[in-house]
Scaffold this motif. Structure first.
Motif, PDB file in Angstrom:
ATOM      1  N   THR A 146       0.845  -1.205   0.000  1.00  0.00           N
ATOM      2  CA  THR A 146       0.000   0.000   0.000  1.00  0.00           C
ATOM      3  C   THR A 146       0.877   1.252   0.000  1.00  0.00           C
ATOM      4  O   THR A 146       0.664   2.182  -0.787  1.00  0.00           O
ATOM      5  CB  THR A 146      -0.923  -0.008   1.237  1.00  0.00           C
ATOM      6  N   ARG A 150       1.047   3.894  -3.151  1.00  0.00           N
ATOM      7  CA  ARG A 150       0.659   5.303  -2.920  1.00  0.00           C
ATOM      8  C   ARG A 150       1.830   6.237  -3.245  1.00  0.00           C
ATOM      9  O   ARG A 150       1.655   7.272  -3.881  1.00  0.00           O
ATOM     10  CB  ARG A 150       0.219   5.516  -1.474  1.00  0.00           C
ATOM     11  N   VAL A 195      -5.608  -0.063  -4.059  1.00  0.00           N
ATOM     12  CA  VAL A 195      -4.873   1.142  -3.644  1.00  0.00           C
ATOM     13  C   VAL A 195      -4.669   2.069  -4.849  1.00  0.00           C
ATOM     14  O   VAL A 195      -4.880   3.283  -4.749  1.00  0.00           O
ATOM     15  CB  VAL A 195      -3.525   0.757  -2.992  1.00  0.00           C
ATOM     16  N   GLU A 198      -7.331   4.537  -5.840  1.00  0.00           N
ATOM     17  CA  GLU A 198      -7.488   5.856  -5.197  1.00  0.00           C
ATOM     18  C   GLU A 198      -7.104   6.963  -6.184  1.00  0.00           C
ATOM     19  O   GLU A 198      -7.464   8.124  -5.996  1.00  0.00           O
ATOM     20  CB  GLU A 198      -6.587   5.951  -3.952  1.00  0.00           C
ATOM     21  N   VAL A 199      -6.318   6.592  -7.232  1.00  0.00           N
ATOM     22  CA  VAL A 199      -5.821   7.596  -8.185  1.00  0.00           C
ATOM     23  C   VAL A 199      -6.394   7.377  -9.584  1.00  0.00           C
ATOM     24  O   VAL A 199      -6.813   8.325 -10.253  1.00  0.00           O
ATOM     25  CB  VAL A 199      -4.269   7.555  -8.251  1.00  0.00           C
TER      26      VAL A 199
END
Ligand code: PEP
Length: 250
Positions: A146, A150, A195, A198-199
């Motif tokens: 993660t 990120r 994860v 998220e983008v």
């Protein structure tokens, strides 16, 4: 609903093959792989063999990626290669953040900057992540992956999804012959997808597994729902075994 994800099988040659050896391997591979319908295939030769590989693969569907890219356009960076230089040598993509590069000193910030610079220059970037054996044994795989995802995507945007691929490569499986089980690969690739989601659109993003993939285990690994292909090291050096892995993906 997103379109089905197109599998990608990429061969990381690491520090193997001169330009002449690359030319011969690419000619053999092109003959073995043929049209590769429905899947993307790439080889990642050393910098010095990029041009020879791309010439040998001209007219074939097999792409050439580099093994790293520097984040700057040009300048006082002795020993480094820019995205524009890679494109000039025929590369359509590049690995970023391979664990062997991270072990040599590449930082999360550099990985993030290289993802950004490579995509901006029109390359497809395969960003690598993965935990050590100690991290897995400590039960920290999810937290580690993660954090790496990120950090690596900290300069990425939703618009990058078509030029971005993430490879989950547990360090303990790279070059060891100790492959992750399909369950371990699936679990970690699902974490990567969530994860990264998220983008970018996680359902559109391709996530690969890497770590001792070979012709015997490729099909079951790539059959996992969140595994969209493979990043292959040692088994990609021999055109016949790499072609067998490509066949397993199709
Ligand atoms: C790699 O170098 O990315 C890799 C996965 O190597 P291997 O297939 O040899 O484990």
């Amino acid at each position: 609903m997103s379109a089905p994800r197109r599998p990608l099988v990429a061969g990381n040659w690491k520090m193997h093959k001169t330009a002449g050896e690359a030319r011969d391997a690419c000619a053999a591979l092109a003959a073995l792989v043929g049209g590769a319908p429905g899947i993307d295939v790439a080889v990642c030769p050393p910098f010095t063999a990029l041009q020879a590989a791309s010439e040998a693969l001209a007219g074939s569907p097999i792409a050439v990626y580099a093994q790293n890219v520097h984040e700057a356009d040009q300048g006082a960076h002795t020993g480094e290669i820019s995205a524009a230089m890679l494109r000039d040598a025929g590369a359509a993509g590049a690995l970023v953040g391979h664990s062997e590069r991270r072990a040599a000193g590449d930082t999360d910030d550099q990985v993030a900057a290289r993802v950004r610079a490579g995509i901006d220059a029109g390359l497809l970037i395969v960003m690598c992540c993965g935990e050590s054996l100690d991290t897995r044994r400590a039960g920290d795989t999810q937290a580690w992956v993660t954090r790496q995802v990120r950090a690596g995507l900290s300069q990425a945007t939703a618009a990058d999804v078509d030029r971005l691929v993430i490879a989950y490569e547990p360090i303990w499986a790279i070059g060891t012959g100790e492959t992750a089980t399909p369950e371990q690969a699936q679990e970690a690739c699902a974490i990567v997808r969530a994860v990264a989601g998220e983008v970018v659109d996680g359902q559109a993003l391709r996530v690969l597994y890497g770590g001792s993939v070979n012709p015997a285990n490729a099909a079951e690994l790539m059959a996992c729902p969140d595994v969209d292909g493979a990043l292959v090291g040692g088994a990609s050096l021999d055109p016949e075994s790499f072609a067998a892995i490509v066949a397993a993906a199709s």
